[in-house]
Scaffold this active site. Sequence first.
Site, PDB file in Angstrom:
ATOM      1  N   GLY A  60       0.688  -0.867  -0.197  1.00  0.00           N
ATOM      2  CA  GLY A  60       0.198   0.050   0.023  1.00  0.00           C
ATOM      3  C   GLY A  60       0.198   0.971  -0.186  1.00  0.00           C
TER       4      GLY A  60
ATOM      5  N   GLY B 237       2.740   2.178  -2.464  1.00  0.00           N
ATOM      6  CA  GLY B 237       2.685   3.174  -3.629  1.00  0.00           C
ATOM      7  C   GLY B 237       3.872   2.562  -4.449  1.00  0.00           C
ATOM      8  CE  LYS B 238       5.162  -3.722  -2.619  1.00  0.00           C
ATOM      9  NZ  LYS B 238       4.262  -3.234  -1.881  1.00  0.00           N
ATOM     10  CB  THR B 239       2.189  -0.977  -8.478  1.00  0.00           C
ATOM     11  OG1 THR B 239       2.764  -2.082  -7.895  1.00  0.00           O
ATOM     12  CG2 THR B 239       2.714  -0.654 -10.020  1.00  0.00           C
ATOM     13  CB  SER B 240       2.408   4.726  -8.093  1.00  0.00           C
ATOM     14  OG  SER B 240       1.087   3.659  -7.505  1.00  0.00           O
TER      15      SER B 240
ATOM     16  CG  ASP C 241       1.765  -8.173  -5.842  1.00  0.00           C
ATOM     17  OD1 ASP C 241       1.591  -9.071  -5.875  1.00  0.00           O
ATOM     18  OD2 ASP C 241       1.373  -7.408  -5.221  1.00  0.00           O
TER      19      ASP C 241
ATOM     20  CB  THR D 201      -4.785   0.116  -6.561  1.00  0.00           C
ATOM     21  OG1 THR D 201      -3.745   0.200  -8.180  1.00  0.00           O
ATOM     22  CG2 THR D 201      -3.408  -1.289  -6.917  1.00  0.00           C
TER      23      THR D 201
END
Length: 588
Positions: free
Chosen positions: A22, A24-27, A49, A505
Amino acid sequence: MPSRLALLEAPTRYMFFTGKGGVGKTSVSTAVAIALADAGKKILLVSTDAASNLGEMLGIELINTPVAVPGVVGLRVLNIDPDVAAENYRVRVVEQMDPEASADEIATVREQLSGACTTEIATFDEFSSLLSHGASDFDHVVFDTAPTGHTLRLLSLPKAWSGFLKGSDRGASCLGPHSGLKMQEKLFNQALAALNDASMTTIVLVARPETGALEEAARTSSELRDLGLANQRLVLNAVFQASQSHDRIGDALDALGKKALAAMPEALRRLPTDYVPLRAVDSVGLPALRALLAPELTWVSNVPRGVPTHLAHHPMSELVKELAHADRGLIMVMGKGGVGKTTIASAIALGLVRSGKSVHLTTTDPAAHLAMTLQGNVPGLTVGRIDPEVETKKYVDKIVAARAPRMTEDEKALLIEDLRSPCTEEVSVFHAFSHVVSQAGSSFVVLDTAPTGHSLLLMDAAGAYHRQMVRAFDDKAPGRIVTPLMRLQDTNYTRIILVTLPETTPVSQAAALQEDLRRADIEPFAWVVNRSLLATDTNDSVLLARLNSERKQMERVATLSKHGVYVVPWRADPPVGILGLEKLLEGD
């Protein structure tokens, strides 16, 4: 704040983005990949992931091979799909077998390779190939990893499997013929070398200005250093600065962030650090992803006139009241990492105890800290944890004690060598999970699960075990076999609570999780939307701008849930401790 991330100035070939769910790694990882591609580099963005929403963010369908991203020249994306990786691995192992092997022998090997440990090693196999020769056409490989606990497991595997294979020429029965694993030994050693080379690999710890996220990032930093991964950086995401409106919620959010950063662990203070401000919209779509790293602090859109800025909602106390109608049962709290599962699970357990129930609260999440959340003892409530190390030792000791008396010394040595396999942990955790599930037959058990991807692997293990038991015993005692999967499917026995944040997300991942559960004939009981700004009375201009997208997500959740939707407002004081959890239950 700097106008450009310093990590973009001299990036290494491999960059791993990790952190608490949560944050914001992907962002952040996707925005970095886009920025590098826009600068003329050839970039491969890889998701490790199982529950990633990277495809939704970029508007493409992810597969197990690189896919071009429309609108970003030079960027390709792939998702290491555990199921595809496992099947590819099974095919390679079968190809290593004797050409004269019978159909029954091949079927036996494929059955050996049907468990969760095969999925793990197969996923790692794909990961290792990218760290050696599999990404030679790209200037940089950016890894968007699963939440911390799973990522630590992934990054520890090169050392674990290399150590297991060193000097070993037999065993590994949980992965079929040893040759199927031994043939990859060189690849694993190359992956280990690449990870430990600071000139090739950077670990980017992503955190938010929140105490829990920073503490977990510090622990992760230490554990990665122990693995030899010392080239680390820190990205602080969603850093909020209140507007001049003197809004109660905005001022509190600003103060919390400043307080968390002031108390940041020393291990993180030593790291090179980049700051990314909180934006007014979710990072979905190329414009928003490019804007995430832009020098402007934020952009603000006006709230449409006539649209209410406050949400009428059902508090958590109503959910607990409904759950308390039963005398016992399993309550599983599930969702994307970082949505607050541990807090919600603790609040439900406390509410049930306050209703006069006996409750056992436990977790399968290696990063969860139930005791820290509760901060006190509650009569009628016991707290536990499925600790992978403890469960693995118990499982190994039990197997050795049961088989050793009938074995020669050589056979016993082979058994112990076999049980040294890292995948033994997966089997051990499933056995412990099965025991917890069975306890709900006599009392309430509230289970705080690991982030979505890891939980789905646990569900897969339950499915594989169920099929194995039915094949072995159902014809001998039809109708008398009760497996963990059957208990999870029984709505009178198990209640699944999906937790999400009111953001694109987390809602999308909760929806995907719901579909995965339904395919296994498991129906979620209710949804909880946590940390809702829409359920507060904020007037901060940036936060008000975020309410537009939050309202859309609330509408999505309402259509997705077949049962109730319960909302927890964002709170200035973190809901920890018994008093904080009681306030959360009442929506105060």
